[in-house]
Design an enzyme around this catalytic site. Structure first.
Site, short mmCIF file in Angstrom:
data_model
loop_
_atom_site.label_atom_id
_atom_site.label_comp_id
_atom_site.label_asym_id
_atom_site.label_seq_id
_atom_site.Cartn_x
_atom_site.Cartn_y
_atom_site.Cartn_z
N HIS A 13 0.51 -1.31 -0.15
CA HIS A 13 0.20 0.25 0.06
C HIS A 13 0.96 1.07 0.36
O HIS A 13 1.70 1.92 0.50
CB HIS A 13 -0.97 -0.41 1.67
CG HIS A 13 -1.48 1.42 0.97
ND1 HIS A 13 -3.04 1.15 0.60
CD2 HIS A 13 -1.89 2.70 1.93
CE1 HIS A 13 -3.70 2.30 0.68
NE2 HIS A 13 -2.83 3.51 1.29
N GLY A 43 -6.98 3.57 1.95
CA GLY A 43 -7.67 3.74 0.03
C GLY A 43 -6.63 4.34 -1.14
O GLY A 43 -5.76 4.32 -0.76
N LEU A 70 -10.06 -3.20 4.52
CA LEU A 70 -8.94 -2.69 3.10
C LEU A 70 -8.13 -2.49 3.75
O LEU A 70 -8.38 -1.83 4.89
CB LEU A 70 -10.06 -1.84 2.15
CG LEU A 70 -9.29 -1.15 1.24
CD1 LEU A 70 -8.26 -1.55 0.21
CD2 LEU A 70 -10.06 0.21 1.01
N ASP A 71 -7.02 -2.60 3.79
CA ASP A 71 -5.56 -1.90 4.48
C ASP A 71 -5.34 -2.16 5.41
O ASP A 71 -4.40 -1.62 6.93
CB ASP A 71 -5.31 -0.05 3.55
CG ASP A 71 -5.06 0.16 2.29
OD1 ASP A 71 -4.85 -1.10 1.37
OD2 ASP A 71 -6.01 1.07 1.66
N ALA A 72 -6.10 -2.95 5.97
CA ALA A 72 -5.45 -3.20 7.79
C ALA A 72 -5.47 -4.41 8.04
O ALA A 72 -5.05 -5.06 9.15
CB ALA A 72 -7.24 -3.69 8.18
#
Lengths: 284, 284, 284, 284
Positions: free
Chosen positions: B192, B201, B227-229
């Site tokens: 990311h 995001g 998401l992205d976690a």
């Protein structure tokens, strides 16, 4: 919490970890930290283990002989046994610059460093006020070419009188003699204001400026007979640009120096440094 | 050199290390690497040990049942046993940006990554030429809202056909469904392009620019449903200044992204990552 | 050396630099530093110029009206004119933690910060001794929900009485009201112990630990009405590992905090910061 | 966008900026970037200005003589005038290691480097396949003690034939002669795999390992007659630990080398480097 800390070195061979961990398990040691390192080039094994003392099945004074007999002798180990009490006693040597001194004293103040500072020795009077404000005895021992040997004898007498365990040269601008250093092997920590081995010796920031480097640094190391050549404990760097003057480099560098020196002191206090040959192992 | 690698987790208790090291010693294991970690907050013990397989007293296939019976069962251990052969099989998912792809392929070329790449999947054609130049099959599977489920089924079919072990999203600009992710738990690595958890995001560099941060970053993590976690494997940062435009940030950031992603892949390949809860332990 | 410092902003257009440099040349200004920045997204021009005052052809008090008439009016400029004398007057707000306080005081002591500190305000007594040791008046104003408005009025009264120019929240653990902040726009510097915008609000190190980040940070920013959302002046980071506990993060982070806050103060003192919108331009 | 770029040096004196900016304003120059630097130690002024060519009131070919007559002559200026077209022509010299080569080629591929690479010269065959895959001519010119002079003549003939503007030694493991270097002053960029001036010469990672440093680095510099002593363009570092072997250092260092070299190439391509004496000014 009272802790025992074991630092071990021996030729690498099978079964070392098994024997050490069996020993600690046998006496119900509650292991807090353990880290090991094998240097394959020289075939040596290194280890640091820390465990809770209270619940341990051996008395503080029995650990050394028991470990010697039950484990060390089998593997030809050299080992040091430390306890995190009483507090280590650290002497500070300073000259005129205050940034490292303040950084160290502020960490003692806040409890980050669990250490006693029985005295500060300086060849200048400049920092007496700061030291006094922290209620630490300050000894002013001016040094010049004619009296260096004599002053070192006074310094050593003070270190012995105050039962000092180790010495930190917090930008102390005098070179210690071999005689002095040999009495405190791997017990004198210096901060050199360059990224060693670049810029050994005097005025490293000016040398860095002349060379046009884009990054400067600082190095904490144990002092040995050869100037700025002892085992490196910690290093850090900062970025500089063409518009930075030599005095900018001094300012930028001081922020690096104080953090590096304090990290090295912390590692030393926590018995996380093993100097071997001219290098250090920094255990986690 | 053929290696066995054991990754262990269990509730912390006395004697774990003693039993594991006794096991390895008993079968004459030549230990190459060992690192352990105790998470005191949750009372868990974690360990990674690697040893030489050739001289080991147990056959490759006997290790798991023997360790289970002799050690693991006593301590309620969960463990994974890996070997460094055959090579792991890694699928790459890409879109249009080439910097991560090149970085990965160049490390495979130079032998730094000991991995097979049986295929590259992309929702765009842009990188087909690069992939072909490295003699890797390239599958073009365009994705839009209408066909996402179907395309994922095709992707999974390909992954199974090619016996893929894990997947790297090298700036693949599509969000994978929970169904997909749940088939590859902690086996999908994403990069990311922000210093998570900042700027989750889309368009993180633009968000960083808008916020006026002085440092940007990149984060490699295992993909989870949120998401992205997912568990963070590696992060790195770079300094930016007020004169940097959003497109400068993109350029500066790409150098960070590719290095971070490749480090994460290297850790994963070397079996040095243990994902526990939503965190990772990175063993040395 | 007495300096004049001009900080300019206006819509970008041709001839700005020519007119400003002509102005300085006409009055024989010996330019010491100059840096400019064009933000193309918003079409704005920004500039900082510093020159020697002694040899300048305009008296200190004539510069503003002359520059206004001869240059600023043509380009619709907003500008600030500063001199590096008398010293700026900085108030410190602290609570219990000493690391930032010590770092600031040690820089004042060594002459790195050319600033007066007429008073320190704290909601706790803990740091009174440190402050007294530096001969600075210490005001103990405890805050709770019931008396917050009243205490802020006392604080503002003190700030006015002591002619304070700007305020540094050196780990002051109270949120200032909008009323307070609006009286000191871009004159209140806070250090937040995270890499903003990650981990806004209370206990960021614990949040960082929970998220499993591999890097932590600190952010110095001007305080605005929205919590931890004001213009960022400086940020820095440090690497952490899975074995670091929340209290390790606190320790590691404190070294970052103090350096970041002191850098931000230095920029502010040197008039090198221009806050525009929610960002800062840091001039060289 | 077509740009003109002016790089200026002259003794520092009043009115320089005024005259330069008047010149650009007079011909309606739309200034895109400007940065200046005064070296007070040597009393020199340095400046870089870039402006849009299209709307400029002087034709491309009139700029040099006009600036010479109207400005430069007054101040004893030396200046270089560049345009961002046609693309600069860069030759790559490589040996066996691929990481820098891949990094450079991937930036050309993605459009980050606006440059032509007319040829790659190598003393080994290893990287021919990679170079061919990018459709770049590859010249294999093996070097030994007996043929060095002759090979350099062949290299120079090729460089002239292909109208090469500058040369990048992307881990080319041969030392160029003074004769060669003097034909390309400040036009040969080398990457040295240490943090210069530490570890000049061969095998710097091994030397770093032996010295026990905690940080390694890489340095991009212009090549001069003295080995590894030319003006430094960029440096970067990476942290290492006691458990890292020499070959670990090589791997860790390669990530640093490729990023540092590519940054230096980018600065050079953007005409942001001014080498003066043995240092560089890197303009923003």
């Amino acid at each position: 919490m009272n802790k025992a800390i074991l630092i071990i070195q021996c030729p690498d061979q099978k079964g070392i970890v098994a024997h050490i961990s069996d020993f600690l398990y046998k006496y119900q040691g509650n292991i807090l930290e353990v880290d090991q390192h094998v240097d394959e080039e020289i075939g040596m094994f290194f280890m640091r283990a820390a465990w809770e003392l209270e619940s341990f099945g051996l008395h503080k004074d029995e650990i050394r002989p028991s470990f010697e007999k039950e484990v060390a002798v089998k593997f030809g180990m050299k080992f040091d046994l430390y306890f995190n009490f009483p507090k280590p006693r650290m002497a500070l040597f300073v000259s005129k610059l205050s940034h490292c001194l303040f950084d160290i004293l502020s960490r003692v103040y806040s409890g980050q460093f669990d250490v006693d500072i029985p005295l500060v020795i300086s060849n200048h009077m400049d920092l007496q006020g700061v030291v006094k404000a922290f209620n630490i005895p300050f000894y002013h021992l001016p040094v010049d070419k004619s009296n260096k040997t004599e002053v070192e004898q006074q310094q050593i007498a003070l270190l012995k009188e105050f039962n000092v365990d180790f010495i930190v040269l917090a930008r102390y601008m005098q070179i210690l003699s071999s005689d002095f250093i040999n009495q405190y092997p791997n017990q004198v920590i210096n901060i050199h204001h360059s990224f060693l081995p670049a810029f050994v010796g005097a005025k490293p920031y000016h040398a860095a400026y002349e060379r046009g480097v884009k990054i400067i640094g600082a190095t904490a190391h144990y002092v040995t007979e050869e100037l700025d050549a002892g085992p490196i404990i910690e290093q850090e760097v900062a970025r500089v640009r063409h518009h930075n003057t030599p005095s900018d480099l001094v300012q930028i560098g001081q922020d690096v120096e104080k953090v590096v020196l304090s990290k090295a002191i912390k590692y030393h206090l926590d018995r996380k440094v093993l100097a071997y040959g001219n290098k250090t192992i920094i255990f986690y």
